[in-house]
Design a protein around this motif. Sequence first.
Motif, PDB file in Angstrom:
ATOM      1  N   ASN A  77       0.765  -1.228   0.082  1.00 49.28           N
ATOM      2  CA  ASN A  77      -0.204   0.008  -0.083  1.00 49.28           C
ATOM      3  C   ASN A  77       0.844   1.358  -0.049  1.00 49.28           C
ATOM      4  O   ASN A  77       0.318   2.476   0.106  1.00 49.28           O
ATOM      5  CB  ASN A  77      -0.901   0.062   1.232  1.00 49.28           C
ATOM      6  CG  ASN A  77      -0.156  -0.102   2.721  1.00 49.28           C
ATOM      7  OD1 ASN A  77       1.045  -0.104   2.567  1.00 49.28           O
ATOM      8  ND2 ASN A  77      -0.958  -0.384   3.501  1.00 49.28           N
ATOM      9  N   PHE A  78       2.081   1.148  -0.184  1.00 50.02           N
ATOM     10  CA  PHE A  78       3.254   2.258  -0.156  1.00 50.02           C
ATOM     11  C   PHE A  78       3.111   3.198   1.154  1.00 50.02           C
ATOM     12  O   PHE A  78       3.330   4.293   0.862  1.00 50.02           O
ATOM     13  CB  PHE A  78       2.879   2.972  -1.464  1.00 50.02           C
ATOM     14  CG  PHE A  78       3.318   2.276  -2.751  1.00 50.02           C
ATOM     15  CD1 PHE A  78       4.495   2.829  -3.333  1.00 50.02           C
ATOM     16  CD2 PHE A  78       2.784   1.270  -3.096  1.00 50.02           C
ATOM     17  CE1 PHE A  78       5.260   2.201  -4.298  1.00 50.02           C
ATOM     18  CE2 PHE A  78       3.199   0.411  -4.251  1.00 50.02           C
ATOM     19  CZ  PHE A  78       4.405   0.932  -4.949  1.00 50.02           C
ATOM     20  N   GLU A  79       2.882   2.584   1.953  1.00 50.11           N
ATOM     21  CA  GLU A  79       2.828   3.502   3.264  1.00 50.11           C
ATOM     22  C   GLU A  79       4.250   3.511   4.227  1.00 50.11           C
ATOM     23  O   GLU A  79       4.368   4.144   4.939  1.00 50.11           O
ATOM     24  CB  GLU A  79       1.491   2.949   4.208  1.00 50.11           C
ATOM     25  CG  GLU A  79       0.353   3.267   3.909  1.00 50.11           C
ATOM     26  CD  GLU A  79      -0.686   2.619   4.587  1.00 50.11           C
ATOM     27  OE1 GLU A  79      -0.300   2.346   5.775  1.00 50.11           O
ATOM     28  OE2 GLU A  79      -2.110   2.774   4.600  1.00 50.11           O
ATOM     29  N   ASN A  80       5.067   2.437   3.994  1.00 52.98           N
ATOM     30  CA  ASN A  80       6.332   2.226   4.450  1.00 52.98           C
ATOM     31  C   ASN A  80       7.445   2.138   3.562  1.00 52.98           C
ATOM     32  O   ASN A  80       7.453   1.312   2.624  1.00 52.98           O
ATOM     33  CB  ASN A  80       6.081   0.983   5.245  1.00 52.98           C
ATOM     34  CG  ASN A  80       7.286   0.750   6.209  1.00 52.98           C
ATOM     35  OD1 ASN A  80       8.184   1.848   6.472  1.00 52.98           O
ATOM     36  ND2 ASN A  80       7.753  -0.420   6.537  1.00 52.98           N
ATOM     37  N   ALA A  81       8.116   3.321   3.274  1.00 47.53           N
ATOM     38  CA  ALA A  81       9.323   3.429   2.638  1.00 47.53           C
ATOM     39  C   ALA A  81      10.519   4.070   3.263  1.00 47.53           C
ATOM     40  O   ALA A  81      10.304   4.952   4.067  1.00 47.53           O
ATOM     41  CB  ALA A  81       8.894   4.047   1.417  1.00 47.53           C
ATOM     42  N   PHE A  82      11.662   3.778   2.900  1.00 48.24           N
ATOM     43  CA  PHE A  82      13.007   4.314   3.515  1.00 48.24           C
ATOM     44  C   PHE A  82      13.990   4.128   2.377  1.00 48.24           C
ATOM     45  O   PHE A  82      13.944   3.389   1.300  1.00 48.24           O
ATOM     46  CB  PHE A  82      13.478   3.700   4.644  1.00 48.24           C
ATOM     47  CG  PHE A  82      13.335   2.187   4.729  1.00 48.24           C
ATOM     48  CD1 PHE A  82      14.692   1.387   4.821  1.00 48.24           C
ATOM     49  CD2 PHE A  82      12.215   1.457   4.756  1.00 48.24           C
ATOM     50  CE1 PHE A  82      14.625   0.135   4.771  1.00 48.24           C
ATOM     51  CE2 PHE A  82      12.325   0.053   4.907  1.00 48.24           C
ATOM     52  CZ  PHE A  82      13.654  -0.651   4.895  1.00 48.24           C
ATOM     53  N   SER A  83      15.084   5.028   2.616  1.00 52.35           N
ATOM     54  CA  SER A  83      16.163   4.861   1.439  1.00 52.35           C
ATOM     55  C   SER A  83      17.442   4.840   1.907  1.00 52.35           C
ATOM     56  O   SER A  83      18.029   4.931   2.968  1.00 52.35           O
ATOM     57  CB  SER A  83      15.907   6.237   0.736  1.00 52.35           C
ATOM     58  OG  SER A  83      16.202   7.400   1.636  1.00 52.35           O
ATOM     59  N   TYR A  84      18.245   4.356   0.904  1.00 54.12           N
ATOM     60  CA  TYR A  84      19.710   4.537   1.189  1.00 54.12           C
ATOM     61  C   TYR A  84      20.340   5.492   0.126  1.00 54.12           C
ATOM     62  O   TYR A  84      20.538   5.378  -1.088  1.00 54.12           O
ATOM     63  CB  TYR A  84      20.407   3.222   0.915  1.00 54.12           C
ATOM     64  CG  TYR A  84      21.957   3.175   0.886  1.00 54.12           C
ATOM     65  CD1 TYR A  84      22.658   2.858   2.055  1.00 54.12           C
ATOM     66  CD2 TYR A  84      22.782   3.359  -0.239  1.00 54.12           C
ATOM     67  CE1 TYR A  84      23.868   2.570   1.936  1.00 54.12           C
ATOM     68  CE2 TYR A  84      24.138   3.297  -0.116  1.00 54.12           C
ATOM     69  CZ  TYR A  84      24.695   3.080   1.261  1.00 54.12           C
ATOM     70  OH  TYR A  84      26.042   2.996   1.019  1.00 54.12           O
ATOM     71  N   LYS A  85      21.052   6.574   0.680  1.00 49.89           N
ATOM     72  CA  LYS A  85      21.524   7.625  -0.275  1.00 49.89           C
ATOM     73  C   LYS A  85      23.107   7.501  -0.644  1.00 49.89           C
ATOM     74  O   LYS A  85      23.457   7.102   0.085  1.00 49.89           O
ATOM     75  CB  LYS A  85      21.257   8.973   0.256  1.00 49.89           C
ATOM     76  CG  LYS A  85      19.679   9.293   0.375  1.00 49.89           C
ATOM     77  CD  LYS A  85      19.572  10.861   1.032  1.00 49.89           C
ATOM     78  CE  LYS A  85      18.155  10.921   1.180  1.00 49.89           C
ATOM     79  NZ  LYS A  85      17.649  12.457   1.798  1.00 49.89           N
TER      80      LYS A  85
END
Length: 424
Positions: A77-85
């Motif tokens: 549902n695209f509610e939980n997202a995080f990133s590696y920059k």
Amino acid sequence: MNKFFLYLVLLLFLSNCGFKDKKVEENPNAITLFEKSKPIEQELNPTLNIKISTITKGEPFLSSNSNNSGNSDFNSNFENAFSYKFSTIDQFKFNQPEILFTEDNSLVFFTGKGEIFKTSTDFEEYWKVNHYTKKEKKLKPILYFAQSGSDILVLDNLSKVYSIKLETGELNWNIESKVGFNSNAKIIKNSVVAVDFDNVIRAFSVKDGKELWNFDTDNPFIKSQKKLSLVTKGEVVFFINSIGDVTALNANDGSLVWQTPTQSTLIFQDAFTLENSDIIFANDTIYFSNNRNEFFAIDARSGVLKYKQTINSSLRPTVIEDYVFSISKEGFLFVIDDKTGNVLRITNIFKNIENKKNQIEPTGFILAQNKIYVSLNNGKLIKLNAVSGNEEGFYKIGKSKINRPNVFDDGMFILKSNAIIKVE
């Protein structure tokens, strides 16, 4: 007088030639070879439902020799997202770099400075290394990866080929090829194969980097920057070069199995503008399309054209069962019956989006649990129902181009110019 007479004769000759050319152009019975067709920009059977029952088992983005990701087992549902920059890849808009998903459930990619890093699927960093000189770093290399057991093979657009340890990033060996590389890399028969900027496919030993064989195809004077593509099946490697020639080779020695041109000889004049999609292998067939409104299905055993359709796309297609999915530059989703080659449905995926001056374009798509996830050049992602073609979601991932999504382990991974985004 002699000069005047010669001038008059030459003038009459040129005028006569022009008159004949004009007559040929106006002849209603004249046949125009290699006539360019116009992109399709209207829907077809938009309410037709497509029945899909197969879910791809395993990890289709892990060492996929076919480039066909199928119908992945993922939903969100695209509610939980995080990133590696990481440091920005300057040429990201013009290249299609890919994340390497490894057999030990980790990710390997590179930064704008040529550093290679390895993380867990939750972005815990294991190591980061840089095997380039100060001068090479300034050239900002684009890297292509392939895994062979406990090693990672790296080829770049500067002409370097090297091997590093998956566990530590430590260098095993390093060689210089004749020309930089411009394709994805595949492991086959204890070798790594890739295509260089001269349209030469080369095979290197994974043990020490020794060149085992190469095969030269036609090479236009002006080089295209569009990444080329190859797949493998058994002991055969298939690849497409920058002028649209599809070639099948014996992976043992590089000998020719078959070769099929898809463009006229005039392609040498404007090969720089030709953009072919990645090729995929499924149903004993090679599939791909281009930005000249051509979609091809070629028999992988003989090189004979099975069918051709009018689709203006440089995006990698997907095959599920007997359905072929493709999305055009104009934002139309095509579903083809692979048995007949007929288009079953065309759906406008931009019909609910304001697209001024056609500036929004799709950059890639995947299927997962009968949903189609389409990445866009404006940083957005569209979620469609593959069965009906209806839109089910519209999500903001970034502010500029994002690459084709990938599904691995428990998440969807989306690449930006300076980050990897994970959606659960």
